[in-house]
Scaffold this active site. Structure first.
Site, short mmCIF file in Angstrom:
data_model
loop_
_atom_site.label_atom_id
_atom_site.label_comp_id
_atom_site.label_asym_id
_atom_site.label_seq_id
_atom_site.Cartn_x
_atom_site.Cartn_y
_atom_site.Cartn_z
N ASP A 164 -15.33 -55.24 28.24
CA ASP A 164 -16.78 -55.75 28.86
C ASP A 164 -17.71 -56.48 27.60
O ASP A 164 -16.96 -56.30 26.61
CB ASP A 164 -17.39 -54.45 29.64
N ASP A 225 -22.20 -58.66 38.63
CA ASP A 225 -21.80 -57.51 39.38
C ASP A 225 -21.85 -57.80 40.92
O ASP A 225 -23.04 -58.09 41.31
CB ASP A 225 -22.22 -56.34 38.92
#
Ligand SMILES: *[C@@H]1O[C@H](CO)[C@@H](O)[C@H](O)[C@H]1NC(C)=O
Ligand SMILES: *[C@@H]1O[C@H](CO)[C@@H](O)[C@H](O)[C@H]1NC(C)=O
Ligand SMILES: *[C@@H]1O[C@H](CO)[C@@H](O)[C@H](O)[C@H]1NC(C)=O
Ligand SMILES: *[C@@H]1O[C@H](CO)[C@@H](O)[C@H](O)[C@H]1NC(C)=O
Ligand SMILES: *[C@@H]1O[C@H](CO)[C@@H](O)[C@H](O)[C@H]1NC(C)=O
Length: 440
Positions: A164, A225
């Site tokens: 990430d 997201d």
């Protein structure tokens, strides 16, 4: 995000059959020349389960035993083989050797349970790495820790790893993502590598170099997201198709755009909307990672996620993502994806909120060449034959889809002949493109 897969490791005999099956099925795609990360993995979009959207930092989801459910409830046979955990699983401190470790306080019981289950069945486990901190504030993987952490994940027999990007800047990302790719390779363990890099750089050139990403990562998150709502799904769909000219050519066997998790079985989508997400993710050649509770998932959501034709369209070995080909004023969008054997998939998607809409068109208006086609409706399981010029109507529910598998065109029947001034035999040789029973 991070991951476990139903592995092929001999310690876990239960899962080795799956992996071999997967290898057999997709062996044909290996011959396609592409410039993808050379770890032999993910020649078709990866499938599995991922904790994040549904559970976030509630690490107790391990007690839902997603890996057991995948194995016992028919998911694994369909290709859902990765079990991905995400952030928040680790201790706030690295161990005395500087290695990441599971949280001894909160998740010790969970991780014991997890590993116990691994031994009897399915997987290894994986985890997320980032920089100064993970997005959730846990120890991250700074540039100097990349090799150590790659080796730790390999030692844990992790099958997929997501790097990430929280708490890192553009310069560190430029160095870190390729370095991690090298470090994973150097462990000798094939580990699917998911990069969040493009999502942190706006997802588009010139800031994002998709050629480079395809060489160093197996998949990448391009955009924000997903959340448990139709608004969120629609935002993602809009962004991906608005930018399809960049994104379609970025993806292929071994390298995939990742629009994020499937949320069917959660709280935010109707059945129609769950079908729409499944259909459009199949058209996009997106990874299929469900984030839901497999113990309590309702039968409607289950049958959508387990739809074999939608899955085989998603998993088509040519690996060419589909496109939006029409946006009608009526609120109907048409998406098209080319598949192997000159077949294709079509999705008629309604952006309307009022009523089922009867959309009328012909295959030739959708640029299909002359011929006769076998149609299989993915969600109603009905079949029919359509000539390119035949006008047809599909009734598309509000926020819903009609999805078709379309065979290769049958050619004109060379066995036609005249008798008594009349043409005998059918115009097209429909046997030629009959939908294979194996496929169904
Ligand atoms: C590492 O990279 C080399 C060269 O690209 C490739 O042949 C090999 O399969 C890779 N190994 C792993 C474990 O990814
Ligand atoms: C990025 O982070 C590194 C390490 O923290 C720092 O040295 C560098 O100055 C930062 N670069 C930019 C452009 O902010
Ligand atoms: C993108 O990456 C490729 C492969 O690494 C490289 O050859 C190319 O020069 C890069 N393009 C740009 C615009 O930086
Ligand atoms: C696909 O179509 C092309 C062009 O019409 C044809 O040359 C080729 O043989 C077809 N391939 C298959 C597998 O049917
Ligand atoms: C069909 O092809 C033409 C010419 O290439 C193109 O302009 C048109 O947008 C296409 N239509 C669809 C629905 O794909």
């Amino acid at each position: 995000m991070s991951s476990i897969k139903l592995t092929s490791d001999s310690t876990y005999p239960f899962s080795s059959a799956v992996m071999h099956l997967v290898e057999l099925l997709f062996v044909s795609s290996l011959s396609v020349a592409t410039f993808a990360l050379d770890n032999g993995l993910m020649r078709v979009p990866p499938m599995g389960w991922l904790a994040w959207e549904r559970y976030r930092c509630d690490i107790d989801y391990v007690f839902t035993r997603p890996h057991t459910r995948l194995s016992e409830d028919g998911w694994r046979e369909l290709g859902y083989v990765y079990v991905n955990i995400d952030d928040c699983w680790s201790s706030m401190k690295r161990d005395d050797n500087g290695r990441l470790q599971a949280d001894p306080k909160d998740s010790q019981e969970a991780s014991i349970n997890w590993h116990a289950t691994c031994m009897t069945g399915v997987s290894s486990w994986a985890s997320t790495g980032t920089w100064a901190h993970t997005c959730g504030g846990y120890p991250g993987t700074t540039l100097d820790k990349i090799e150590l952490d790659a080796q730790t994940f390999a030692d844990w027999e992790v099958d997929m790893f997501k790097f990430d990007g929280c708490y890192s800047n553009a310069t560190e990302q430029e160095q870190g993502y390729p370095l991690m790719s090298k470090a994973l390779n150097a462990t000798g363990r094939p580990i699917g590598y998911s990069c969040s890099w493009p999502a942190y750089q706006g997802g588009l050139p010139p800031k994002v170099n998709y050629t480079q990403l395809g060489e160093i990562c197996n998949l990448w998150r391009n955009y924000g997201d997903i959340q448990d709502s139709w608004d969120s799904v629609l935002k993602i769909i809009n962004w991906f198709f608005e930018n399809q000219d960049v994104l379609v050519s970025a993806a292929g066997p071994g390298k995939w755009n990742d629009p994020d998790m499937l949320i069917a079985g959660d709280f935010g989508l109707s059945m129609e909307q769950s079908r729409s997400q499944m259909a459009i993710w199949a058209i996009m050649a997106a990874p299929l990672f469900m984030s839901n509770d497999l113990r309590t998932i309702n039968s409607g959501a289950r049958s959508i996620l387990q739809n074999k034709i939608a899955i085989s369209i998603n998993q088509d070995p040519r690996g060419i993502p589909g496109r939006s080909i029409l946006k009608e004023k009526s609120g109907i969008d048409v998406y098209w994806r080319p598949l192997s054997k000159n077949a294709s998939a079509l999705v008629f998607f309604s952006r309307r909120n009022d009523m089922p809409y009867r959309y009328q068109t012909t295959l030739s208006k959708l640029n299909y060449t002359t011929g006769s086609y076998q149609i299989y409706d993915v969600f109603t399981e009905k079949t029919m034959t359509l000539k390119d010029s035949t006008s047809f109507v599909v009734s598309v529910n509000p926020t819903g889809v009609v999805m078709w598998y379309v065979s290769a065109p049958a050619k004109r029947n060379i066995r036609q002949f005249y008798r008594g001034g009349r043409l005998q035999g059918s115009l097209f040789d429909d046997d030629e493109n009959r939908i294979s029973p194996v496929f169904l």
